[in-house]
Design a protein around this motif. Structure first.
Motif, mmCIF file in Angstrom:
data_model
loop_
_atom_site.group_PDB
_atom_site.id
_atom_site.type_symbol
_atom_site.label_atom_id
_atom_site.label_comp_id
_atom_site.label_asym_id
_atom_site.label_seq_id
_atom_site.Cartn_x
_atom_site.Cartn_y
_atom_site.Cartn_z
ATOM 1 N N LEU A 74 2.969 -20.280 14.101
ATOM 2 C CA LEU A 74 3.864 -19.186 14.455
ATOM 3 C C LEU A 74 5.096 -19.789 15.126
ATOM 4 O O LEU A 74 4.977 -20.677 15.966
ATOM 5 C CB LEU A 74 3.147 -18.223 15.401
ATOM 6 N N ARG A 75 6.261 -19.320 14.743
ATOM 7 C CA ARG A 75 7.518 -19.895 15.233
ATOM 8 C C ARG A 75 8.065 -19.081 16.398
ATOM 9 O O ARG A 75 8.124 -17.866 16.330
ATOM 10 C CB ARG A 75 8.552 -19.919 14.112
ATOM 11 N N LEU A 76 8.484 -19.809 17.401
ATOM 12 C CA LEU A 76 9.071 -19.187 18.574
ATOM 13 C C LEU A 76 10.304 -20.008 18.949
ATOM 14 O O LEU A 76 10.198 -21.216 19.162
ATOM 15 C CB LEU A 76 8.045 -19.191 19.713
ATOM 16 N N VAL A 90 -3.822 -19.174 19.474
ATOM 17 C CA VAL A 90 -3.782 -17.783 19.923
ATOM 18 C C VAL A 90 -5.187 -17.184 19.895
ATOM 19 O O VAL A 90 -5.596 -16.470 20.814
ATOM 20 C CB VAL A 90 -2.808 -16.959 19.061
ATOM 21 N N THR A 113 -0.656 -12.375 11.156
ATOM 22 C CA THR A 113 0.744 -12.422 11.542
ATOM 23 C C THR A 113 1.517 -11.402 10.720
ATOM 24 O O THR A 113 1.247 -11.208 9.543
ATOM 25 C CB THR A 113 1.335 -13.823 11.314
ATOM 26 N N GLY A 117 5.392 -9.195 14.725
ATOM 27 C CA GLY A 117 4.510 -9.726 15.756
ATOM 28 C C GLY A 117 3.119 -9.997 15.233
ATOM 29 O O GLY A 117 2.904 -10.171 14.034
ATOM 30 N N LEU A 118 2.169 -10.003 16.133
ATOM 31 C CA LEU A 118 0.780 -10.324 15.808
ATOM 32 C C LEU A 118 -0.070 -9.068 15.736
ATOM 33 O O LEU A 118 0.155 -8.105 16.464
ATOM 34 C CB LEU A 118 0.187 -11.225 16.893
ATOM 35 N N SER A 148 0.988 -12.091 25.058
ATOM 36 C CA SER A 148 2.459 -12.079 25.058
ATOM 37 C C SER A 148 3.019 -12.951 26.182
ATOM 38 O O SER A 148 3.947 -13.731 25.981
ATOM 39 C CB SER A 148 2.984 -10.653 25.219
ATOM 40 N N THR A 151 2.037 -16.895 25.549
ATOM 41 C CA THR A 151 2.563 -17.564 24.359
ATOM 42 C C THR A 151 4.023 -17.242 24.076
ATOM 43 O O THR A 151 4.683 -17.991 23.374
ATOM 44 C CB THR A 151 1.744 -17.170 23.109
ATOM 45 N N LEU A 153 4.814 -14.785 22.268
ATOM 46 C CA LEU A 153 4.784 -14.080 20.992
ATOM 47 C C LEU A 153 4.569 -12.590 21.239
ATOM 48 O O LEU A 153 3.876 -12.203 22.168
ATOM 49 C CB LEU A 153 3.654 -14.620 20.110
ATOM 50 N N LYS A 154 5.155 -11.775 20.385
ATOM 51 C CA LYS A 154 5.002 -10.327 20.522
ATOM 52 C C LYS A 154 3.692 -9.896 19.868
ATOM 53 O O LYS A 154 3.437 -10.195 18.705
ATOM 54 C CB LYS A 154 6.167 -9.603 19.860
ATOM 55 N N GLN A 156 1.986 -6.977 18.357
ATOM 56 C CA GLN A 156 2.358 -5.668 17.837
ATOM 57 C C GLN A 156 1.218 -4.664 17.947
ATOM 58 O O GLN A 156 1.429 -3.504 18.258
ATOM 59 C CB GLN A 156 2.798 -5.799 16.382
#
Length: 169
Positions: A74-76, A90, A113, A117-118, A148, A151, A153-154, A156
């Motif tokens: 996953l890209r951030l 995750v 993914t 988001g996730l 969230s 990491t 990451l959102k 969802q």
């Protein structure tokens, strides 16, 4: 494992092509003992085999592509470049959070993914005395906030799938 799926897809595709070519090239009837099979029936049977091989090939390629997608990091965006987080990381984080929260309750986690988001899906069997709506809401809030926060990451959506109840030993 993914190489075997790719190889199986390739072999099934080759079988589909060869069977299809065989169906197109049949120009005579077949004789099995005292039974004569007309050319049309031979073509139909070979066409069915060709379609089945092609469907199997497509299924193997779809499975192979799905396995690759599930392992893609996953890209951030970071201040000096991309930060890549594997789905396994995750999942391990969510597993640790749930293990701490649910103690002896058995559960499984699936991570998907999405563009926005996730999606975290939890499968579990709750104790008989558990209040499902309150516990599910608590788990959803916990995972959304912690994953969230830790990491970046959102998250969802968090789905809680209750398969039934389990008795404590």
């Amino acid at each position: 494992m993914s190489f075997l799926l790719w190889a199986e897809a390739l072999l099934l595709f080759v079988a589909a092509v060869l069977t299809g070519l065989g169906a197109a090239g049949v120009a005579s009837t077949a004789v099995l003992g005292s039974i004569t099979i007309p050319e049309l029936w031979i073509r139909v049977i070979l066409g069915i085999f060709s379609a089945a091989f092609l469907a199997g090939s497509s299924l193997c390629l779809a499975l192979w592509a799905g396995r690759i997608e599930r392992h893609r990091p996953l890209r951030l965006p970071g201040p000096r470049g991309l930060v890549l987080i594997t789905p396994q990381t995750v999942t391990q984080l969510a597993h640790a959070l749930l293990a701490q929260e649910l103690e002896e309750t058995p559960f499984r986690i699936r991570l998907r993914t999405r563009r926005d988001g996730l999606l975290i899906r939890i499968f579990l069997r709750l104790p008989e005395e558990a209040r499902i709506p309150e516990l599910a809401e608590h788990l959803q809030e916990l995972l959304t906030a912690e994953v969230s926060q830790r990491t970046g990451l959102k998250v969802q959506e968090v789905e809680v799938v209750v398969h039934g109840t389990s008795r404590r030993a």
